[in-house]
Design a protein around this motif. Sequence first.
Motif, PDB file in Angstrom:
ATOM      1  N   GLU A  37       0.822  -1.185  -0.016  1.00 50.65           N
ATOM      2  CA  GLU A  37       0.053   0.046  -0.104  1.00 50.65           C
ATOM      3  C   GLU A  37       0.947   1.184  -0.044  1.00 50.65           C
ATOM      4  O   GLU A  37       0.724   2.215  -0.739  1.00 50.65           O
ATOM      5  N   ASN A  38       1.920   1.195   0.725  1.00 48.34           N
ATOM      6  CA  ASN A  38       2.740   2.452   0.745  1.00 48.34           C
ATOM      7  C   ASN A  38       3.654   2.696  -0.454  1.00 48.34           C
ATOM      8  O   ASN A  38       3.695   3.854  -0.934  1.00 48.34           O
ATOM      9  N   ARG A  41       1.136   3.907  -3.005  1.00 46.81           N
ATOM     10  CA  ARG A  41       0.966   5.412  -2.398  1.00 46.81           C
ATOM     11  C   ARG A  41       1.946   6.128  -3.177  1.00 46.81           C
ATOM     12  O   ARG A  41       1.789   7.272  -4.002  1.00 46.81           O
ATOM     13  N   GLU A  45       1.555   9.066  -6.014  1.00 47.34           N
ATOM     14  CA  GLU A  45       2.098  10.518  -5.776  1.00 47.34           C
ATOM     15  C   GLU A  45       3.088  11.086  -6.858  1.00 47.34           C
ATOM     16  O   GLU A  45       2.911  12.248  -7.157  1.00 47.34           O
TER      17      GLU A  45
END
Length: 360
Positions: A37-38, A41, A45
């Motif tokens: 998930e990180n 993300r 971005e």
Amino acid sequence: MFKKIYHLENLHVAFKKTQLDNHYKRKVCVFSFSLEENINRLRWELLRGYYTPQPYTYFVVHEPKARNIAAPAFRDRVVQHSLVAQIQPLFEKQFVYDAYACRVEKGTHLGAKRLKKFLMAARCIFGKDTPIYALQCDISKFFQSISWDKLLAIINHTVQCPETRALIEKIVTTHIRNHRNVLDQQKQLSLFGDNNTHLPPGINTQKRMGLPIGNLTSQLFANIYLNELDHFVKDRLKLMWYGRYMDDFYVIHPDKEYLKDLIALIDTYLKDNLNLSLHPNKLNIKNVKNGVPFVGYRVFYDHTLIRGNTLLRMERNWRKKKKQLKNDSLSAQELEASKAAMIGHLTHANSYGLMQNLFE
């Protein structure tokens, strides 16, 4: 290039580099718990242009001297590793051989070996009876004085990708203070005359200057910035016996008066082209017969010794580790690892007796 920076596989590789020797720290565990998930993300971005560095964490280190460290968030270090992996090879081709800091297969040990080789070469060419001198210089407030505009101009001359340029500029110019424990941080930073409550120490947005010590990119950017000085010394001044480790550099030459004139030449170049100046209290011209202190060693033409202040720190650290072992705050395995690291540094000098005294 930018697609490679935000590519999932490259971000995973960057994550593995970032977590080396830090597997069990809280921030690493938090990031790892939701790794996919990180990472996704971060990719999103970067792809959308929404990426912004998070607040820094501040602390002061006191060895070998007091320094303010601005440590980026773990996620930002992952991005920096991915960025450096793509742009460093471009600049590595431009660096001179005798810049030793933060480069693959370089470092302090090669720096000491090269200095010894230069001293031997000077002795062979000019003979034993000719005095040889070493000019040693240090740049005043180096990281605090780096101009953003000059740095970005140098980088943009090599990096052609617009998105990568924008990411680099964001890392260079975006500095946010973490307001947690801000009172403790202010007490620490006041020791260095920094009363700004919004920015890392040494950062001046009005003058657009300063890089935080702690960023992985700051190490590379520092080498890129001073690569201009390296080529000025090597290409325009035609000096053979020159070496630099970060902002500490030396020149070996048989003419003492020439070295005195060289100080003014280098200082003028730094001021006119890089917004830097030489530290007035750290300019030395000494005969090399007494050894040349550099990267933690004192180097002679036929042998190498450990510098006195380096040895004192090593002895102090060893006594501290042994006390921690007695108090059960350090394991025997960790003590042996520290011992191996010290021996690794000592073995590059003529220090057999020293090791016997220190460890036995």
